[in-house]
Design an enzyme around this catalytic site. Structure first.
Site, PDB file in Angstrom:
ATOM      1  N   TYR A 118      47.896  30.172  63.691  1.00 12.47           N
ATOM      2  CA  TYR A 118      47.058  31.482  62.724  1.00 12.47           C
ATOM      3  C   TYR A 118      48.026  29.623  60.817  1.00 12.47           C
ATOM      4  CZ  TYR A 118      47.081  33.311  57.598  1.00 12.47           C
ATOM      5  OH  TYR A 118      46.757  34.278  56.529  1.00 12.47           O
ATOM      6  N   GLU A 206      40.684  31.745  55.542  1.00  9.59           N
ATOM      7  CA  GLU A 206      41.705  32.322  56.622  1.00  9.59           C
ATOM      8  C   GLU A 206      41.358  31.938  58.894  1.00  9.59           C
ATOM      9  OE1 GLU A 206      44.391  35.981  57.140  1.00  9.59           O
ATOM     10  OE2 GLU A 206      42.473  36.881  58.087  1.00  9.59           O
TER      11      GLU A 206
END
Length: 397
Positions: A118, A206
Site C-alpha cells: 500500500y 493512493e
C-alpha cells in the site's frame, strides 16, 4: 476533484510510473475488443474487468472480476456495466457503473512470489509537509490493517522546500523488505509517484495495491487520485477529466451558479455567509435537536438573486423541513440581505413550503429585523444564536 482509476493511471504513466495497462469500455462489445487489443499489445491471456466509479472497495462490492477468456470478458462486462455498485465507501443505494476498465493480468508466474503493498501521498496539515504512507500489507483490507496493526503502517515526511531525497526513497524500499532489482525499481517508483503528486497539484494519490511482480517489476495496479479544485485553472487537461455523473447533482448545479454547497443528510437547510459561521450554524442546528441538511456559503454578496438561487438549491433536497439563514453583516448590510430574503420569498411563491428562520447580525441588523417582521410573510426573525436555536427547535417539533 476525484478521478477514475484509468484517469489516475494516465497521469501516473505521464510521469514515468509503471502501471497495469488497460483500456476503457462503455459496453460489453467494446470490452471484448479492448481485451483483444490488450492481448495483441501485452500478450496477456487473462483480463481484469474493473468498474470505474469514484469509490474504493470495488472488489468487495463485486466490481472487480477476473476473466479467463473472451466469453467471460463479455459476460462480466455485461454484469458490471449498469449495475449499482455498493461498497463500504458508497451510500446504501450505491453508484451506477457507466464504464469498465479492461486491464491486463499482471499476476503471472515467475521466479519469485508476487507481493502487494500500500502507498499513498497526502499533505500532513499538522506539520505542513507532504507525507508518504506505506505498508507491506497492501490489498483490500488495508483499513483493517490500519485499525488492528497500526505498526505495519509507515510514514515518511517530505519537506516541500527540498523535495523527496534519495535516502528517503531507499528507506521506503528497505522498510518494504525489498532487495536487488525490486529495491531499485521501488526507489524509482516512489520518486516518480511523488513527482506526479506534486506536479499535478493533487490532494491525494493512493495506490492500493502497488505490486511487485514475479519478475521484480514495481507497478501501480490501482490509482485513487484527487486533484485540488483550486489548481484546475492551470491544469486544464485535468479539469477536462471531470465526470459530472459521479458527483452530487445538486452540488454540481450550485457550483455552476457560484455557490459553495455541500449536500448532507439532515433536515434543516443552512444559508450562511462565511465558512466559519457556517460550521458554527451547523453546530447550532444540532444543539437544537436537528441535523444540518447542507453546508451553503453564499459569500459576501447575499442579494435577492443570490438568495433566491440558494433557496432553490436547498429546496431540491426533499428532506429539508426548515431553513435557517444566519448572516453576519460586515461587508454586506443586513437590511439588504433581509430585503433579498423577502424579495426571493415572494418570487418563489408556492414553492416555499418550509418554515424560515432568519438571524441577521452586524450593520443595520435592527432595520433588517423590522423588514422581516413587517413583510407579512411566514419568515421568523431572530437576533441571538440561542433565539435562533429555539425557533429551529420549535418548527421541527
Amino acid at each position: 476533484m476525484n478521478l477514475h482509476e484509468y484517469q489516475g493511471k494516465e497521469i501516473l504513466a505521464s510521469f514515468g510510473v509503471r502501471i497495469q495497462r488497460g483500456i476503457v469500455a462503455q459496453n460489453a462489445k467494446e470490452a471484448v475488443e479492448a481485451a483483444k487489443q490488450l492481448t495483441a499489445e501485452t500478450g496477456t491471456g487473462w483480463h481484469v474487468i474493473k468498474a470505474q466509479v469514484h469509490a474504493g472497495g470495488r472488489g468487495k462490492g463485486g466490481g472487480v472480476k477476473l476473466a479467463k477468456n473472451l466469453k467471460e470478458v463479455e459476460e462480466i462486462a455485461n454484469q458490471i456495466i449498469g449495475m449499482n455498485l455498493i461498497t463500504p465507501q458508497t451510500s446504501a443505494e450505491g453508484k451506477k457503473v457507466h464504464q469498465v476498465l479492461v486491464a491486463e493480468d499482471v499476476y503471472y508466474p515467475g521466479e519469485s512470489e508476487t507481493s502487494e503493498f500500500y502507498m499513498s501521498v497526502v499533505l500532513n496539515r499538522a506539520t505542513g509537509k507532504n507525507m508518504i504512507m506505506y505498508s507491506t500489507e497492501g490489498g483490500m483490507d488495508i483499513e483493517e490493517v490500519a485499525e488492528s496493526t497500526p505498526h505495519l503502517i509507515f510514514t515518511e515526511e517530505i519537506d516541500p522546500a527540498t523535495g523527496l531525497l534519495g535516502f528517503q526513497a531507499r528507506k521506503i524500499a528497505f522498510n518494504l523488505g525489498l532487495s536487488g532489482t525490486a529495491f531499485k525499481e521501488m526507489t524509482k517508483f516512489v520518486a516518480s509517484l511523488y513527482k506526479a503528486y506534486v506536479e499535478s497539484d493533487s490532494n491525494m494519490f493512493e495506490i492500493n495495491p502497488v505490486l511487485k511482480t514475479s519478475d521484480d517489476l514495481i507497478m501501480a495496479v490501482d490509482a485513487k487520485v484527487s486533484i485540488d479544485d483550486n489548481a484546475l485553472y492551470r491544469r486544464k487537461k485535468y479539469a477536462d477529466m471531470r465526470d459530472l455523473r459521479e458527483e452530487n447533482a445538486i452540488e454540481v448545479e450550485a457550483r455552476e451558479v457560484g455557490l459553495n454547497y455541500v449536500d448532507l443528510d439532515g433536515n434543516v437547510g443552512c444559508m450562511v455567509n462565511g465558512a466559519g459561521l457556517a460550521m458554527a450554524t451547523m453546530d447550532l442546528i444540532k444543539m437544537a435537536g436537528g441535523e444540518p441538511a447542507n453546508f451553503l456559503d453564499v459569500g459576501g454578496t447575499a442579494d435577492a438573486k443570490r438568495v433566491e438561487e440558494a433557496f432553490r438549491i436547498i429546496l431540491k433536497d426533499p428532506n429539508v423541513k426548515a431553513i435557517l439563514i444566519n448572516i453576519f453583516g460586515g461587508i454586506v448590510r443586513c437590511d439588504r440581505v433581509a430585503q433579498g430574503v423577502v424579495d426571493a420569498y415572494k418570487n418563489m411563491g408556492d414553492s416555499m413550503k418550509v418554515p424560515i428562520i432568519v438571524r441577521l447580525q452586524g450593520t443595520n441588523a435592527e432595520l433588517a429585523k423590522e423588514i422581516i417582521d413587517n413583510s407579512g410573510l411566514a419568515v421568523q426573525s431572530a437576533v441571538q444564536f440561542q433565539e435562533a436555536a429555539d425557533k429551529v427547535k420549535a418548527v421541527l417539533a
